[in-house]
Motif scaffolding. Sequence first.
Motif, PDB file in Angstrom:
ATOM      1  N   PRO A 115       0.819  -1.216   0.000  1.00  0.00           N
ATOM      2  CA  PRO A 115       0.000   0.000   0.000  1.00  0.00           C
ATOM      3  C   PRO A 115       0.851   1.263   0.000  1.00  0.00           C
ATOM      4  CG  PRO A 115      -0.863  -1.597   1.563  1.00  0.00           C
ATOM      5  CD  PRO A 115       0.447  -2.138   1.091  1.00  0.00           C
ATOM      6  N   GLY A 116       0.445   2.217  -0.806  1.00  0.00           N
ATOM      7  CA  GLY A 116       1.152   3.491  -0.867  1.00  0.00           C
ATOM      8  C   GLY A 116       2.319   3.530  -1.816  1.00  0.00           C
ATOM      9  N   SER A 117       2.597   2.441  -2.519  1.00  0.00           N
ATOM     10  CA  SER A 117       3.734   2.421  -3.438  1.00  0.00           C
ATOM     11  C   SER A 117       3.349   2.994  -4.795  1.00  0.00           C
ATOM     12  CB  SER A 117       4.287   1.006  -3.588  1.00  0.00           C
ATOM     13  OG  SER A 117       3.287   0.105  -4.011  1.00  0.00           O
ATOM     14  N   LEU A 118       4.333   3.572  -5.450  1.00  0.00           N
ATOM     15  CA  LEU A 118       4.165   4.131  -6.781  1.00  0.00           C
ATOM     16  C   LEU A 118       4.644   3.114  -7.800  1.00  0.00           C
ATOM     17  CD1 LEU A 118       3.709   6.600  -8.706  1.00  0.00           C
ATOM     18  CD2 LEU A 118       6.099   7.218  -8.253  1.00  0.00           C
ATOM     19  N   ALA A 119       3.815   2.799  -8.774  1.00  0.00           N
ATOM     20  CA  ALA A 119       4.196   1.862  -9.834  1.00  0.00           C
ATOM     21  C   ALA A 119       5.027   2.596 -10.878  1.00  0.00           C
ATOM     22  CB  ALA A 119       2.962   1.251 -10.481  1.00  0.00           C
ATOM     23  N   LEU A 120       6.301   2.203 -10.998  1.00  0.00           N
ATOM     24  CA  LEU A 120       7.188   2.740 -12.029  1.00  0.00           C
ATOM     25  C   LEU A 120       8.039   1.598 -12.566  1.00  0.00           C
ATOM     26  CD1 LEU A 120       8.610   6.206 -10.870  1.00  0.00           C
ATOM     27  CD2 LEU A 120       7.113   5.734 -12.813  1.00  0.00           C
ATOM     28  N   PRO A 121       7.497   0.770 -13.463  1.00  0.00           N
ATOM     29  CA  PRO A 121       8.296  -0.308 -14.027  1.00  0.00           C
ATOM     30  C   PRO A 121       9.622   0.202 -14.582  1.00  0.00           C
ATOM     31  CG  PRO A 121       6.008  -0.520 -14.704  1.00  0.00           C
ATOM     32  CD  PRO A 121       6.127   0.800 -14.010  1.00  0.00           C
ATOM     33  N   VAL A 122      10.643  -0.618 -14.526  1.00  0.00           N
ATOM     34  CA  VAL A 122      11.997  -0.213 -14.917  1.00  0.00           C
ATOM     35  C   VAL A 122      12.020   0.515 -16.255  1.00  0.00           C
ATOM     36  CG1 VAL A 122      14.235  -1.099 -15.656  1.00  0.00           C
ATOM     37  CG2 VAL A 122      13.217  -1.951 -13.568  1.00  0.00           C
ATOM     38  N   ASP A 123      11.293  -0.014 -17.235  1.00  0.00           N
ATOM     39  CA  ASP A 123      11.354   0.582 -18.564  1.00  0.00           C
ATOM     40  C   ASP A 123      10.508   1.842 -18.701  1.00  0.00           C
ATOM     41  OD1 ASP A 123       8.915  -0.689 -18.405  1.00  0.00           O
ATOM     42  OD2 ASP A 123       9.089  -1.747 -20.313  1.00  0.00           O
ATOM     43  N   MET A 124       9.831   2.257 -17.628  1.00  0.00           N
ATOM     44  CA  MET A 124       9.032   3.481 -17.662  1.00  0.00           C
ATOM     45  C   MET A 124       9.592   4.557 -16.739  1.00  0.00           C
ATOM     46  SD  MET A 124       5.200   1.795 -17.726  1.00  0.00           S
ATOM     47  CE  MET A 124       4.350   3.327 -18.123  1.00  0.00           C
ATOM     48  N   ILE A 125      10.687   4.254 -16.054  1.00  0.00           N
ATOM     49  CA  ILE A 125      11.236   5.192 -15.073  1.00  0.00           C
ATOM     50  C   ILE A 125      11.613   6.518 -15.712  1.00  0.00           C
ATOM     51  CG2 ILE A 125      13.310   5.639 -13.688  1.00  0.00           C
ATOM     52  CD1 ILE A 125      13.093   2.761 -12.658  1.00  0.00           C
TER      53      ILE A 125
END
Length: 458
Positions: A283-293
């Motif tokens: 909970p509370g984490s930001l989704a930033l896949p490696v290839d979208m950083i």
Amino acid sequence: MFVESIKSPGLAQISYLIGDGSEAAVIDPRRDCEIYAKIAREKGCRITHIFETHRNEDLISGAPILSDITGAPVHHGPNPADEVVYADTVREGDSFSFGQMRVVVLETPGHTDDSLSFAIYDDNFGDEAVGVFTGDALFVGDVGRTDFYPDRAEEVAGNLYDSLKKITGLGDQAIVYPAHGAGSVCGDNMADRDFSTIGYERRNNPMLGIEKRDEFVKRKVNEHHYQPPYFRVMERLNLEGAAPVASVVTPRVLDMQAFEELSRKATLVDVRGIAPFLGAHIPGSLALPVDMITAFAGWFLDENDELILVADSAAQAEEAARNLARIGYDCILGYLDAAMPGWAAGARPFERVQVIDADDVQKRIDKGEDNWALLDVRGKGEVEQGIIKGAETIYAGKLPQEMDKLARDRHYTVMCASGARATVAASVLLRAGFQNVDVFLGSMGAWRSAGHEVVAPG
């Protein structure tokens, strides 16, 4: 004589090591720049010059760092926004030799005022340019954006037109070496290919096919590009010169106790793929896949944020940390391995995001639910090509600034072109306290494939 390209995934940035004999030069080095010295050693030469095609907006330059390592001077173009403190100024016609390779400076403003291109000649064979390093002026299949000077929009677009005429005047035989490839934020329609020739681009690049200057200017002025907040940070650091990247970028692995302590003050960034995040995330984490950083970190993170990564492996955490370092995010406290027993066994609370398909969306539209909305987070250019009837539109990167347009007690289904940006956007909403959020997996691609209606926006 050699030209060695070094590509940085994620940023789609391309830098070059060029030379002949015992001397070499680097063009547009990235911040983690030891690779250039390593390749030069392997080729038995030393780096004697460093060239920058322009002051980058989307990544930190490694030029001052590489200069400290090698002792080589840095050469930058005239007319920067301010003094580039670590570089000297070169101008039209300046020439540098490396064995039989000769590098000639071309002033090619438009993308930025200080933009340069570098033509290379082989003094043993003929008088024509062998190739040209075009920076962000000319790409494979596209040309550079010209939106960094909104008060001078027509002027700088016209400057780029003139610069492109100068570049193409080098002759059809010249190889084009751009500073970015497909996927970069510096252009819209780049071909998925890192090489070309002037002749091929003249015949196939649609922007070079525009003969009239005023038509070219009108086309560029009417383009729409986004400028993430971190661009301003890059501008500052690329005038002052950034510090080197740490020699070891792999974050330390955190046990659950350390994670619990550090997570109270840190931003949690989940760098796994979208499917793992949707299935189970902290909970509370930001989704930033490696290839979208590199595309989205600059919208959602501050340069001074302390970060904890959630990753599938040490290798994934290292890749994420390196991508973050290239755009100025250095304060990574560690990473939590998603396979740790305390996490995988569900000993800590986790959340999931419901996903729905095209038929589910159509049913919700048909039902006309009062407290439900479809939120389209694609870019303006995509939206202009058609939306799902009734959808609200906010670009994913602008959600933090425009979130007050959304009712927090409403149920939102987030969509994009495929579902990837929608997942990032959903994580932003959930972190902000929205309770009822799901993702249209497949999004516009699935909607069109299913034959559902698409309408003009507005």
